[in-house]
Design a protein around this motif. Sequence first.
Motif, PDB file in Angstrom:
ATOM      1  N   LEU A  23      30.441  27.489  45.066  1.00  0.00           N
ATOM      2  CA  LEU A  23      29.499  27.843  45.952  1.00  0.00           C
ATOM      3  C   LEU A  23      29.029  29.258  45.945  1.00  0.00           C
ATOM      4  N   TRP A  24      28.103  28.537  46.424  1.00  0.00           N
ATOM      5  CA  TRP A  24      26.979  30.606  46.693  1.00  0.00           C
ATOM      6  C   TRP A  24      27.622  31.067  46.463  1.00  0.00           C
ATOM      7  N   GLU A  25      28.104  30.760  47.669  1.00  0.00           N
ATOM      8  CA  GLU A  25      29.180  32.451  48.634  1.00  0.00           C
ATOM      9  C   GLU A  25      30.123  32.711  47.709  1.00  0.00           C
ATOM     10  N   ALA A  26      30.116  32.157  46.463  1.00  0.00           N
ATOM     11  CA  ALA A  26      30.856  32.483  45.641  1.00  0.00           C
ATOM     12  C   ALA A  26      30.552  33.967  45.026  1.00  0.00           C
ATOM     13  N   GLY A  27      29.171  33.862  45.023  1.00  0.00           N
ATOM     14  CA  GLY A  27      28.826  35.200  44.013  1.00  0.00           C
ATOM     15  C   GLY A  27      27.429  36.397  44.779  1.00  0.00           C
ATOM     16  N   ARG A  28      27.693  36.187  46.589  1.00  0.00           N
ATOM     17  CA  ARG A  28      27.525  36.977  47.680  1.00  0.00           C
ATOM     18  C   ARG A  28      29.022  38.258  48.305  1.00  0.00           C
ATOM     19  N   LYS A  29      28.238  39.271  47.860  1.00  0.00           N
ATOM     20  CA  LYS A  29      29.167  39.925  49.000  1.00  0.00           C
ATOM     21  C   LYS A  29      29.092  39.688  50.414  1.00  0.00           C
ATOM     22  N   GLY A  30      30.697  39.669  50.827  1.00  0.00           N
ATOM     23  CA  GLY A  30      30.861  39.433  52.381  1.00  0.00           C
ATOM     24  C   GLY A  30      31.627  38.380  52.644  1.00  0.00           C
ATOM     25  N   THR A  31      32.012  37.992  51.847  1.00  0.00           N
ATOM     26  CA  THR A  31      32.931  36.861  51.811  1.00  0.00           C
ATOM     27  C   THR A  31      34.172  36.460  51.467  1.00  0.00           C
ATOM     28  N   GLU A  32      34.866  36.016  51.703  1.00  0.00           N
ATOM     29  CA  GLU A  32      36.423  34.783  51.239  1.00  0.00           C
ATOM     30  C   GLU A  32      36.488  35.072  49.047  1.00  0.00           C
ATOM     31  N   GLU A  33      35.131  33.914  49.190  1.00  0.00           N
ATOM     32  CA  GLU A  33      35.287  33.222  47.898  1.00  0.00           C
ATOM     33  C   GLU A  33      34.778  34.617  46.944  1.00  0.00           C
ATOM     34  N   TYR A  34      33.928  34.815  47.542  1.00  0.00           N
ATOM     35  CA  TYR A  34      33.026  36.294  46.168  1.00  0.00           C
ATOM     36  C   TYR A  34      34.445  36.971  46.059  1.00  0.00           C
ATOM     37  N   ASN A  35      35.244  37.947  47.029  1.00  0.00           N
ATOM     38  CA  ASN A  35      36.450  39.048  46.758  1.00  0.00           C
ATOM     39  C   ASN A  35      37.545  37.693  45.729  1.00  0.00           C
ATOM     40  N   ARG A  36      37.334  36.642  45.985  1.00  0.00           N
ATOM     41  CA  ARG A  36      37.986  35.806  44.920  1.00  0.00           C
ATOM     42  C   ARG A  36      37.195  35.889  43.749  1.00  0.00           C
ATOM     43  N   GLN A  37      36.403  35.006  43.761  1.00  0.00           N
ATOM     44  CA  GLN A  37      35.452  34.907  42.431  1.00  0.00           C
ATOM     45  C   GLN A  37      35.720  36.939  41.064  1.00  0.00           C
ATOM     46  N   CYS A  38      35.520  37.716  42.372  1.00  0.00           N
ATOM     47  CA  CYS A  38      35.316  39.057  41.549  1.00  0.00           C
ATOM     48  C   CYS A  38      36.881  39.499  41.183  1.00  0.00           C
ATOM     49  N   ARG A  39      37.832  38.860  41.035  1.00  0.00           N
ATOM     50  CA  ARG A  39      39.094  39.176  41.028  1.00  0.00           C
ATOM     51  C   ARG A  39      38.846  38.673  39.889  1.00  0.00           C
ATOM     52  N   ILE A  40      38.968  37.036  39.719  1.00  0.00           N
ATOM     53  CA  ILE A  40      38.752  36.387  38.193  1.00  0.00           C
ATOM     54  C   ILE A  40      38.090  36.926  37.370  1.00  0.00           C
ATOM     55  N   MET A  41      36.516  37.214  37.786  1.00  0.00           N
ATOM     56  CA  MET A  41      35.716  37.726  37.047  1.00  0.00           C
ATOM     57  C   MET A  41      35.866  38.370  36.319  1.00  0.00           C
ATOM     58  N   THR A  42      36.538  39.850  37.042  1.00  0.00           N
ATOM     59  CA  THR A  42      37.629  40.955  36.809  1.00  0.00           C
ATOM     60  C   THR A  42      38.625  40.660  35.295  1.00  0.00           C
ATOM     61  N   GLY A  43      39.323  39.224  35.939  1.00  0.00           N
ATOM     62  CA  GLY A  43      40.433  39.268  35.371  1.00  0.00           C
ATOM     63  C   GLY A  43      40.518  37.801  33.389  1.00  0.00           C
ATOM     64  N   GLU A  44      38.686  37.576  34.140  1.00  0.00           N
ATOM     65  CA  GLU A  44      38.283  36.839  32.102  1.00  0.00           C
ATOM     66  C   GLU A  44      37.873  38.123  31.335  1.00  0.00           C
ATOM     67  N   VAL A  45      37.214  39.274  31.911  1.00  0.00           N
ATOM     68  CA  VAL A  45      36.550  39.785  31.283  1.00  0.00           C
ATOM     69  C   VAL A  45      38.025  40.735  30.825  1.00  0.00           C
ATOM     70  N   LEU A  46      38.851  41.233  31.179  1.00  0.00           N
ATOM     71  CA  LEU A  46      39.629  41.869  31.310  1.00  0.00           C
ATOM     72  C   LEU A  46      40.819  41.117  29.981  1.00  0.00           C
ATOM     73  N   ALA A  47      40.534  40.183  29.235  1.00  0.00           N
ATOM     74  CA  ALA A  47      41.293  39.231  28.889  1.00  0.00           C
ATOM     75  C   ALA A  47      40.608  39.684  27.262  1.00  0.00           C
ATOM     76  N   VAL A  48      39.485  39.495  27.178  1.00  0.00           N
ATOM     77  CA  VAL A  48      38.925  39.821  26.034  1.00  0.00           C
ATOM     78  C   VAL A  48      38.409  41.179  25.678  1.00  0.00           C
ATOM     79  N   VAL A  49      39.544  42.120  26.953  1.00  0.00           N
ATOM     80  CA  VAL A  49      38.742  43.391  26.214  1.00  0.00           C
ATOM     81  C   VAL A  49      40.010  43.651  25.691  1.00  0.00           C
ATOM     82  N   GLU A  50      41.394  43.115  26.482  1.00  0.00           N
ATOM     83  CA  GLU A  50      42.354  43.459  26.025  1.00  0.00           C
ATOM     84  C   GLU A  50      43.000  43.051  24.714  1.00  0.00           C
ATOM     85  N   SER A  51      42.036  41.152  24.400  1.00  0.00           N
ATOM     86  CA  SER A  51      42.810  41.273  22.943  1.00  0.00           C
ATOM     87  C   SER A  51      41.471  41.926  21.914  1.00  0.00           C
ATOM     88  N   LEU A  52      39.768  42.315  22.123  1.00  0.00           N
ATOM     89  CA  LEU A  52      39.779  43.304  21.939  1.00  0.00           C
ATOM     90  C   LEU A  52      40.082  44.493  21.273  1.00  0.00           C
TER      91      LEU A  52
END
Length: 269
Positions: A23-52
Amino acid sequence: MNNGNKKRIFISADIEGTAGAFLWEAGRKGTEEYNRQCRIMTGEVLAVVESLNEKYESCEIMIKDAHATGNNLDITAFPENCSIISGWDDGPYGMMQELDESYDFAVLIGYHSGAGTGGAPLAHTLNSRKYSSVELNGVKISEFVLSYYTALMTGVPIALVSGDYALCQEIEVYDQSIYTVAVQEGRGGSVITRSPEKVKSLLRETVIGMSEPFLRGEMPDEFHLKIVYYSHSDAVRNSYYPGCICTAPKTIEYTTNDFYEILRAFVFI
């Protein structure tokens, strides 16, 4: 290329190619979908960082938060060897801001299919409300291609890219040496997504399993850019950029043998 013992690694992170984004809302601030997607985005980047950090005893990691406002990652989650670029300098490098020849390799996380393609519900290139399609040398391109050529221009290989399945297929056309992690597959307005935990697991396994040296591809001798806008007025206005010509009511074209000039053009057109 860094000649010292400490690895320098660059990460560019977007959100529309992370698990479950449809959903486009996943990338738009101020929505529940966005807040969820930010957590997912952070988790994916952090998984790469921890593995590096597990793979390389000593490394420095620069992370470009490369979606929308550039303020999506939870910066409190990252270890002390990480620096995060929040916001934008409005320069030509865009999603690869601050990349230079001192980095050993780059990783692209959460990337997605390009404008005018059916690879994902959120397929777009740079500006989803402005560009109907973006072609380079006769082929519709995603943001990956721009980041890939930016890295090549700088002398830095791309080691790993994650995103939707169609994006991973596009990457194979450009460079089969790049490791890819397919996060989800677009089906019309839907996605078949792997769970966030599975995606993090795949990212960790891929990073740990990557083998060096990472190869660099070759740059084309010439770049022919074709942009189709949604608006006729955008095409007319931007045809006044030096070297651009309006070739159809909503289309401009631009040719150069210097990829930096392609990047510079995008700042203005």
